[in-house]
Design a protein around this motif. Structure first.
Motif, mmCIF file in Angstrom:
data_model
loop_
_atom_site.group_PDB
_atom_site.id
_atom_site.type_symbol
_atom_site.label_atom_id
_atom_site.label_comp_id
_atom_site.label_asym_id
_atom_site.label_seq_id
_atom_site.Cartn_x
_atom_site.Cartn_y
_atom_site.Cartn_z
ATOM 1 N N THR A 278 10.724 23.571 -10.005
ATOM 2 C CA THR A 278 9.879 22.719 -9.146
ATOM 3 C C THR A 278 9.230 21.366 -9.966
ATOM 4 O O THR A 278 8.667 21.364 -10.916
ATOM 5 C CB THR A 278 8.335 23.479 -8.768
ATOM 6 N N ALA A 279 10.016 20.403 -9.694
ATOM 7 C CA ALA A 279 9.859 19.171 -10.506
ATOM 8 C C ALA A 279 8.525 18.437 -10.068
ATOM 9 O O ALA A 279 7.667 17.860 -10.949
ATOM 10 C CB ALA A 279 11.079 17.963 -10.216
ATOM 11 N N LEU A 280 8.246 18.576 -8.861
ATOM 12 C CA LEU A 280 6.981 17.845 -8.143
ATOM 13 C C LEU A 280 6.214 19.018 -7.357
ATOM 14 O O LEU A 280 6.790 19.634 -6.543
ATOM 15 C CB LEU A 280 7.269 16.934 -7.333
ATOM 16 N N ASN A 281 4.924 19.073 -7.707
ATOM 17 C CA ASN A 281 4.361 20.061 -6.916
ATOM 18 C C ASN A 281 2.977 19.597 -6.422
ATOM 19 O O ASN A 281 2.037 19.119 -6.995
ATOM 20 C CB ASN A 281 3.740 21.200 -7.795
ATOM 21 N N ASN A 282 2.971 19.545 -5.046
ATOM 22 C CA ASN A 282 1.874 18.783 -4.117
ATOM 23 C C ASN A 282 1.298 17.456 -4.907
ATOM 24 O O ASN A 282 0.146 17.372 -5.112
ATOM 25 C CB ASN A 282 0.679 19.854 -4.260
ATOM 26 N N ASN B 253 7.834 14.420 -21.629
ATOM 27 C CA ASN B 253 9.228 14.524 -21.011
ATOM 28 C C ASN B 253 9.369 15.866 -20.123
ATOM 29 O O ASN B 253 9.025 16.795 -20.238
ATOM 30 C CB ASN B 253 10.317 15.012 -22.188
ATOM 31 N N GLY B 254 9.947 15.552 -18.818
ATOM 32 C CA GLY B 254 10.197 16.412 -17.838
ATOM 33 C C GLY B 254 9.055 16.801 -17.005
ATOM 34 O O GLY B 254 9.119 17.857 -16.356
ATOM 35 N N ALA B 255 8.023 15.968 -17.087
ATOM 36 C CA ALA B 255 6.658 16.132 -16.429
ATOM 37 C C ALA B 255 7.008 15.858 -14.869
ATOM 38 O O ALA B 255 6.499 16.404 -14.007
ATOM 39 C CB ALA B 255 5.683 15.306 -16.852
ATOM 40 N N GLY B 256 8.045 14.979 -14.794
ATOM 41 C CA GLY B 256 8.419 14.567 -13.323
ATOM 42 C C GLY B 256 8.232 13.348 -12.893
ATOM 43 O O GLY B 256 8.333 12.824 -11.578
ATOM 44 N N LYS B 257 7.928 12.462 -13.852
ATOM 45 C CA LYS B 257 7.733 10.881 -13.575
ATOM 46 C C LYS B 257 9.067 10.295 -12.779
ATOM 47 O O LYS B 257 8.894 9.630 -11.753
ATOM 48 C CB LYS B 257 7.410 10.216 -15.014
ATOM 49 N N THR B 258 10.333 10.554 -13.541
ATOM 50 C CA THR B 258 11.190 9.837 -12.948
ATOM 51 C C THR B 258 11.591 10.577 -11.556
ATOM 52 O O THR B 258 11.933 9.783 -10.451
ATOM 53 C CB THR B 258 12.683 10.128 -13.693
ATOM 54 N N GLU C 295 0.600 -1.141 0.021
ATOM 55 C CA GLU C 295 0.103 -0.061 0.132
ATOM 56 C C GLU C 295 0.934 1.225 0.064
ATOM 57 O O GLU C 295 1.598 1.514 0.898
ATOM 58 C CB GLU C 295 -0.793 -0.082 1.308
ATOM 59 N N LEU C 296 0.872 2.035 -1.061
ATOM 60 C CA LEU C 296 1.565 3.017 -0.996
ATOM 61 C C LEU C 296 0.758 4.502 -1.081
ATOM 62 O O LEU C 296 -0.406 4.414 -1.764
ATOM 63 C CB LEU C 296 2.604 3.253 -2.481
ATOM 64 N N GLU C 297 1.190 5.406 -0.268
ATOM 65 C CA GLU C 297 0.345 6.575 -0.153
ATOM 66 C C GLU C 297 1.247 7.803 -0.064
ATOM 67 O O GLU C 297 2.210 7.708 0.592
ATOM 68 C CB GLU C 297 -0.243 6.492 1.188
ATOM 69 N N ILE C 298 0.950 8.645 -1.128
ATOM 70 C CA ILE C 298 1.956 9.817 -1.060
ATOM 71 C C ILE C 298 1.051 11.080 -1.248
ATOM 72 O O ILE C 298 -0.089 11.007 -1.588
ATOM 73 C CB ILE C 298 2.626 9.608 -2.674
ATOM 74 N N LYS C 299 1.473 11.788 -0.126
ATOM 75 C CA LYS C 299 0.655 13.078 0.104
ATOM 76 C C LYS C 299 1.468 14.305 -0.232
ATOM 77 O O LYS C 299 2.494 14.547 0.565
ATOM 78 C CB LYS C 299 0.383 12.984 1.829
ATOM 79 N N ARG C 300 0.905 15.348 -0.890
ATOM 80 C CA ARG C 300 1.470 16.530 -1.115
ATOM 81 C C ARG C 300 2.934 16.496 -1.215
ATOM 82 O O ARG C 300 3.557 17.305 -0.356
ATOM 83 C CB ARG C 300 0.843 17.624 0.266
ATOM 84 N N LEU C 301 3.288 15.837 -2.272
ATOM 85 C CA LEU C 301 4.841 15.722 -2.186
ATOM 86 C C LEU C 301 5.524 16.786 -3.171
ATOM 87 O O LEU C 301 4.806 16.988 -4.574
ATOM 88 C CB LEU C 301 5.293 14.358 -2.817
ATOM 89 N N THR C 302 6.396 17.735 -2.799
ATOM 90 C CA THR C 302 6.853 18.673 -3.327
ATOM 91 C C THR C 302 8.333 18.386 -3.416
ATOM 92 O O THR C 302 9.051 18.180 -2.346
ATOM 93 C CB THR C 302 6.491 20.267 -3.001
ATOM 94 N N LEU C 303 8.961 18.509 -4.634
ATOM 95 C CA LEU C 303 10.321 18.513 -4.736
ATOM 96 C C LEU C 303 11.039 19.522 -5.904
ATOM 97 O O LEU C 303 10.418 19.895 -6.854
ATOM 98 C CB LEU C 303 10.650 16.888 -5.427
ATOM 99 N N LYS C 304 11.839 20.154 -5.167
ATOM 100 C CA LYS C 304 12.524 21.488 -5.928
ATOM 101 C C LYS C 304 13.885 21.166 -6.449
ATOM 102 O O LYS C 304 14.569 20.546 -5.604
ATOM 103 C CB LYS C 304 12.358 22.774 -5.119
#
Ligand SMILES: Nc1ncnc2c1ncn2[C@@H]1O[C@H](COP(=O)(O)OP(=O)(O)O)[C@@H](O)[C@H]1O
Ligand SMILES: [Mg+2]
Length: 212
Positions: free
Chosen positions: A36-40, A57-62, A22-31
């Motif tokens: 900003t690669a990942l926004n909430n 490409n560049g959407a932040g999948k990786t 069970e994977l749960e990701i909450k409001r993840l932000t990575l800069k």
């Protein structure tokens, strides 16, 4: 052509509690600096679910996968795996918790054989130390037999019998991807993360991969 293929026993024999993922990701932000690669980002994956993450490409999948597998440390948000918070844990620790992965750019040892690459992955499943291994006790022997059995099943399952002794570096791209999948499965992960499993493959290689 093959009409039926059984599940390798590493999955069939796993107890339900060992399969739980069970994977749960909450409001993840990575800069990265100003980017900003990942926004909430919010994402939930339940046991047994197959989830594809798509985007240009560049959407932040990786980046997202790298956060889940501990390679990137997000500035904000939380990741839970089976109820335990795993945000910013080390990749090594996450492997032990049962999160396996392949990489967008293949990460294998090209100078080693297919079998050797997969055996290395099994290493984290060794429960004995050097002292015990030197004595070659019954439990060590049993464990070696189990390693071999699982690898043989995986090699059969992924139809890699003919390349088991080949050096990974000598294989075409699509086959290397398959070896990488085998290596990831050899870790008996509960959650398997594949980054761009089809990128750069020929049509035939893709068709092969889809069957697995
Ligand atoms: N290690 C890094 N350092 C700096 N920027 C990065 C790094 N990794 C990814 N990025 C940036 O984050 C954004 C998302 O990239 P990525 O996660 O690779 O996207 P995708 O896998 O969807 O193509 C891009 O703008 C990329 O340039
Ligand atoms: Mg990517």
């Amino acid at each position: 052509m093959k009409a039926f293929r059984g599940e390798p026993s590493i999955f069939a024999s796993a107890r339900p509690e060992d399969r739980r993922a069970e994977l749960e990701i909450k409001r993840l932000t990575l800069k990265f600096g100003g980017i900003t690669a990942l926004n909430n980002v919010e994402l939930t994956v339940r046991t047994g679910e197959l989830v594809a993450i798509i985007g240009p490409n560049g959407a932040g999948k990786t980046s997202l996968l790298n956060c889940i597998t501990g390679y990137y440390k997000p500035q904000e948000g939380q990741i839970f795996f089976n109820g335990q918070e795993i945000t910013r844990m080390s990749p090594h620790h996450l492997t032990h918790l049962g999160i396996g992965r392949t990489y967008q750019n293949i990460e294998l040892f090209p100078g080693m054989t297919v079998l050797a690459n997969m055996l290395l992955a099994r290493h984290i499943h060794s429960h004995y130390g050097l002292g015990k291994a030197a004595l070659f006790s019954k439990s060590v022997k049993d464990e070696e037999v189990r390693h071999r059995k699982i690898l043989e099943e995986l090699i059969d399952f992924l139809e890699m019998q003919s390349i088991r002794k080949k050096l990974v570096g000598s294989l075409p791209y699509g086959l290397r991807k398959r070896v990488e999948l085998g290596r990831a499965l050899a870790l008996e992960p509960k959650l398997l993360i594949l980054d761009e499993p089809f990128a750069g493959m020929t049509l035939e290689e893709k068709e092969d991969m889809v069957r697995f």
